[in-house]
Design an enzyme around this catalytic site. Structure first.
Site, PDB file in Angstrom:
ATOM      1  N   GLU A 157       1.012  -1.300   0.151  1.00 46.42           N
ATOM      2  CA  GLU A 157       0.164  -0.111   0.222  1.00 46.42           C
ATOM      3  C   GLU A 157       0.891   1.161   0.169  1.00 46.42           C
ATOM      4  O   GLU A 157       2.052   1.242   0.648  1.00 46.42           O
ATOM      5  CB  GLU A 157      -0.967   0.103   1.037  1.00 46.42           C
ATOM      6  CG  GLU A 157      -0.028  -0.251   2.324  1.00 46.42           C
ATOM      7  CD  GLU A 157      -1.277  -0.241   3.754  1.00 46.42           C
ATOM      8  OE1 GLU A 157      -2.258  -0.612   3.433  1.00 46.42           O
ATOM      9  OE2 GLU A 157      -0.671  -0.022   4.899  1.00 46.42           O
ATOM     10  N   CYS A 210       3.731   8.458   0.813  1.00 53.86           N
ATOM     11  CA  CYS A 210       4.165   7.584   1.785  1.00 53.86           C
ATOM     12  C   CYS A 210       4.573   6.148   1.376  1.00 53.86           C
ATOM     13  O   CYS A 210       3.393   5.495   0.730  1.00 53.86           O
ATOM     14  CB  CYS A 210       3.147   7.631   3.019  1.00 53.86           C
ATOM     15  SG  CYS A 210       3.550   6.509   4.271  1.00 53.86           S
ATOM     16  N   CYS A 238       6.735  -6.625   8.767  1.00 50.84           N
ATOM     17  CA  CYS A 238       7.862  -6.192   9.516  1.00 50.84           C
ATOM     18  C   CYS A 238       8.464  -7.144  10.418  1.00 50.84           C
ATOM     19  O   CYS A 238       7.388  -7.735  11.170  1.00 50.84           O
ATOM     20  CB  CYS A 238       7.502  -4.790  10.340  1.00 50.84           C
ATOM     21  SG  CYS A 238       8.980  -3.801  10.830  1.00 50.84           S
ATOM     22  N   CYS A 278       6.948  -3.429  17.195  1.00 52.23           N
ATOM     23  CA  CYS A 278       6.567  -2.170  18.078  1.00 52.23           C
ATOM     24  C   CYS A 278       5.243  -2.709  18.476  1.00 52.23           C
ATOM     25  O   CYS A 278       4.323  -2.986  17.540  1.00 52.23           O
ATOM     26  CB  CYS A 278       6.760  -1.135  17.392  1.00 52.23           C
ATOM     27  SG  CYS A 278       8.233  -0.668  16.603  1.00 52.23           S
ATOM     28  N   CYS A 303       1.994  -0.755  16.962  1.00 55.45           N
ATOM     29  CA  CYS A 303       1.987  -0.544  15.405  1.00 55.45           C
ATOM     30  C   CYS A 303       1.176  -1.974  14.873  1.00 55.45           C
ATOM     31  O   CYS A 303       1.730  -3.156  15.058  1.00 55.45           O
ATOM     32  CB  CYS A 303       3.408  -0.495  14.999  1.00 55.45           C
ATOM     33  SG  CYS A 303       3.497  -0.633  13.130  1.00 55.45           S
ATOM     34  N   CYS A 305      -0.874   3.107   8.780  1.00 54.41           N
ATOM     35  CA  CYS A 305       0.004   2.147   8.474  1.00 54.41           C
ATOM     36  C   CYS A 305      -0.657   0.599   8.478  1.00 54.41           C
ATOM     37  O   CYS A 305      -0.899   0.280   9.697  1.00 54.41           O
ATOM     38  CB  CYS A 305       1.031   2.408   9.886  1.00 54.41           C
ATOM     39  SG  CYS A 305       2.590   1.210   9.702  1.00 54.41           S
TER      40      CYS A 305
HETATM   41  N1  SAH Z   1       9.525   1.242  10.340  1.00 55.19           N
HETATM   42  C1  SAH Z   1       9.800   2.530  10.336  1.00 55.19           C
HETATM   43  C2  SAH Z   1       8.688   3.276   9.299  1.00 55.19           C
HETATM   44  C3  SAH Z   1       7.201   2.756   9.420  1.00 55.19           C
HETATM   45  S1  SAH Z   1       6.284   3.260  10.633  1.00 55.19           S
HETATM   46  C4  SAH Z   1       9.530   3.266  11.548  1.00 55.19           C
HETATM   47  O1  SAH Z   1       9.252   2.664  12.624  1.00 55.19           O
HETATM   48  O2  SAH Z   1       9.936   4.326  11.697  1.00 55.19           O
HETATM   49  C5  SAH Z   1       5.904   5.073  10.330  1.00 55.19           C
HETATM   50  C6  SAH Z   1       5.695   5.741  11.657  1.00 55.19           C
HETATM   51  O3  SAH Z   1       4.415   5.256  12.044  1.00 55.19           O
HETATM   52  C7  SAH Z   1       6.463   5.396  12.665  1.00 55.19           C
HETATM   53  O4  SAH Z   1       6.795   6.754  13.577  1.00 55.19           O
HETATM   54  C8  SAH Z   1       5.705   4.386  13.406  1.00 55.19           C
HETATM   55  O5  SAH Z   1       6.031   4.432  15.102  1.00 55.19           O
HETATM   56  C9  SAH Z   1       4.426   5.161  13.539  1.00 55.19           C
HETATM   57  N2  SAH Z   1       3.078   4.292  13.621  1.00 55.19           N
HETATM   58  C10 SAH Z   1       2.987   2.973  13.596  1.00 55.19           C
HETATM   59  N3  SAH Z   1       1.726   2.518  14.006  1.00 55.19           N
HETATM   60  C11 SAH Z   1       1.171   3.650  14.598  1.00 55.19           C
HETATM   61  C12 SAH Z   1      -0.339   3.767  15.161  1.00 55.19           C
HETATM   62  N4  SAH Z   1      -0.991   2.795  15.422  1.00 55.19           N
HETATM   63  N5  SAH Z   1      -0.707   4.951  15.410  1.00 55.19           N
HETATM   64  C13 SAH Z   1       0.297   5.993  15.156  1.00 55.19           C
HETATM   65  N6  SAH Z   1       1.468   5.883  14.674  1.00 55.19           N
HETATM   66  C14 SAH Z   1       1.806   4.754  14.236  1.00 55.19           C
HETATM   67 FE1  SF4 Z   2       8.009  -1.977  11.907  1.00 51.06          FE
HETATM   68 FE2  SF4 Z   2       5.800  -0.682  12.888  1.00 51.06          FE
HETATM   69 FE3  SF4 Z   2       7.991  -0.730  14.372  1.00 51.06          FE
HETATM   70 FE4  SF4 Z   2       8.172   0.646  12.063  1.00 51.06          FE
HETATM   71  S1  SF4 Z   2       6.658   1.108  13.953  1.00 51.06           S
HETATM   72  S2  SF4 Z   2       9.512  -0.953  13.113  1.00 51.06           S
HETATM   73  S3  SF4 Z   2       6.918  -0.762  10.613  1.00 51.06           S
HETATM   74  S4  SF4 Z   2       6.717  -2.465  13.789  1.00 51.06           S
END
Ligand code: SAH
Ligand code: SF4
Length: 404
Positions: free
Chosen positions: A126, A139, A146, A150, A153, A384
């Site tokens: 996406e 984006c 992944c 986290c 996420c 995301c």
């Molecule tokens: N893996 C990379 C880039 C992808 S995530 C990273 O972690 O930086 C892009 C951003 O979206 C990151 O800052 C991530 O922490 C944030 N993100 C992920 N899930 C989210 C959510 N449910 N609500 C708000 N931000 C989120």
């Molecule tokens: Fe992976 Fe989501 Fe953590 Fe970014 S925020 S490193 S996409 S698990």
């Protein structure tokens, strides 16, 4: 016509797996995503005489990345015979677009399907486009799923399928330019380009699915093509790579790619960060912030963005804000507060708006720009990882309906 499938039957299973195998990658490699050197090697294997290679590379590069050509037929300054040779050996095709969704606020989201690589199934990726006053940000995803987990996420809960190839990373920009009209139309004289100020996609953020620094080589190759001045020409100052903190590759990003950096900070002490951004156990805050201090491209004009997702009662106190200011001292930084975007099954809540504002005010008073990211594209699940799982869920339902 509805078809009933008996998946307990070995014969049906075999037919199905034959079908899945039949959709694997086309034999002909796609020229999109190849570096100039790789393109040169590809042309030699297709029989282009060595002394013509340099000229052919720049002609094809122009067709692909300035004109947005989708077929070899369009490449009119190549001889008919060469076009036929190229078409027999290579492709410049776009992926299949499975969904093209437009939000009420103008946010647009594409779900695209790429053929399998080797034995796997096709993958779906996406890409989200966010138009804003005077600019438009794309984006881009770097992986399907992944490997990191986290806790807030949604992508982190999904199975890691694979790294995207450089073709697949770059193709997300190509598709956005196709759909938004950022390539000149066919009647524009040869050589004319769409000037930067007239483009819809002005900025790129590597903030879609996946951890870009766990797919370093492909992301590097794609971003170097995206920023190539004789092609797609997106300035490196307008490309931001977001990482959860893969420290060794942060150094390499500065040296080898040269784009802007965003760090998913999300916590101001190792105990909490170990829990919510688990890569912190491998590369704790002190190492991460050292890499930021040494990031070669950071300056007051080119600040590092620190992303901070606001989780109610977890990381949103004024103590956290204070600690953040202390940690970031000396780093040219801006802080991006992101309201947590909840997903089914997540165990967090978004901080109250009042608390987010208090947090932002404190940071502002300490001299940092701290914009609060406004949620965009809510009606098309533009957060995301969400569109992909939603469409997978729908298709699972359809499949179940078929099987009944
Ligand atoms: N893996 C990379 C880039 C992808 S995530 C990273 O972690 O930086 C892009 C951003 O979206 C990151 O800052 C991530 O922490 C944030 N993100 C992920 N899930 C989210 C959510 N449910 N609500 C708000 N931000 C989120
Ligand atoms: Fe992976 Fe989501 Fe953590 Fe970014 S925020 S490193 S996409 S698990």
């Amino acid at each position: 016509m509805a078809v009933s499938l008996d998946l307990t039957n070995d014969e049906t299973r075999k037919t199905l797996s034959d079908k899945v195998n039949a959709v694997k990658a086309p034999e002909r490699p796609n020229l999109i995503g190849m570096s100039r050197e790789e393109l040169g090697e590809a042309l030699i294997t297709a029989g282009v005489p060595e002394k013509q290679v340099r000229m052919r590379i720049s002609q094809i590069w122009h067709w692909l990345y300035v004109r947005g050509a989708k077929t070899f037929e369009e490449m009119l300054n190549l001889s008919k015979a060469l076009r036929a040779d190229l078409a027999a050996n290579f492709t410049v095709e776009r992926p299949k677009i499975i969904e093209d969704l437009l939000s009420k606020d103008g946010t647009r989201k594409w779900l695209m399907q790429f053929p399998s690589r080797g034995a796997g199934n096709p993958v779906e990726i996406e890409t989200v486009y966010i138009p804003e006053e005077g600019r438009g940000t794309l984006c881009i995803s770097s992986q399907v799923g992944c490997t990191l987990t986290c806790t807030f996420c949604h992508t982190g809960t999904q199975r890691m399928v694979r790294n995207l190839t450089s073709e697949e990373v770059l193709m997300q920009l190509m598709v956005a330019r196709d759909f938004l009209g950022d390539f000149p139309d066919k009647d524009t004289p040869q050589g004319a380009i769409v000037p930067e100020e007239g483009r819809k996609v002005t900025n790129i953020v590597m903030m879609g699915m996946g951890e870009p620094l766990y797919n370093f080589e492909n992301v590097k190759k794609a971003l170097l093509i995206a920023s190539d001045g004789d092609g797609l020409a997106v300035s490196k100052r307008r490309i931001t790579l977001s990482t959860s903190g893969v420290v060794p590759e942060i150094y390499r990003t500065g040296e080898e790619i040269g784009v802007m950096l965003a760090i998913s900070l999300h916590a101001t002490n190792d105990t909490l960060r170990d829990e919510i951004v688990p890569i912190n156990k491998k590369y704790p805050l002190a190492e991460l912030l050292k890499a930021c201090r040494e990031y070669p491209l950071a300056s007051n004009a080119r600040r590092i963005t620190f992303e901070y997702v606001m989780l109610k009662g977890v990381n949103d106190s004024l103590e956290d804000a204070k600690e953040m200011v202390r940690l970031l001292k000396g780093i040219p930084a801006k802080i991006n507060l992101i309201p947590f975007n909840p997903w089914p099954g997540s165990s967090y809540e978004c901080s109250d708006w009042e608390q987010i504002e208090k947090f932002a005010d404190f940071i502002n008073q300490c001299g940092y720009a701290s914009p609060i990211r406004t949620p965009r594209g809510d009606d098309i699940l533009a957060a995301c990882g969400q569109l992909k799982s939603e469409s997978e869920r729908l298709r699972k339902k359809e499949r179940e309906a078929l099987e009944q």
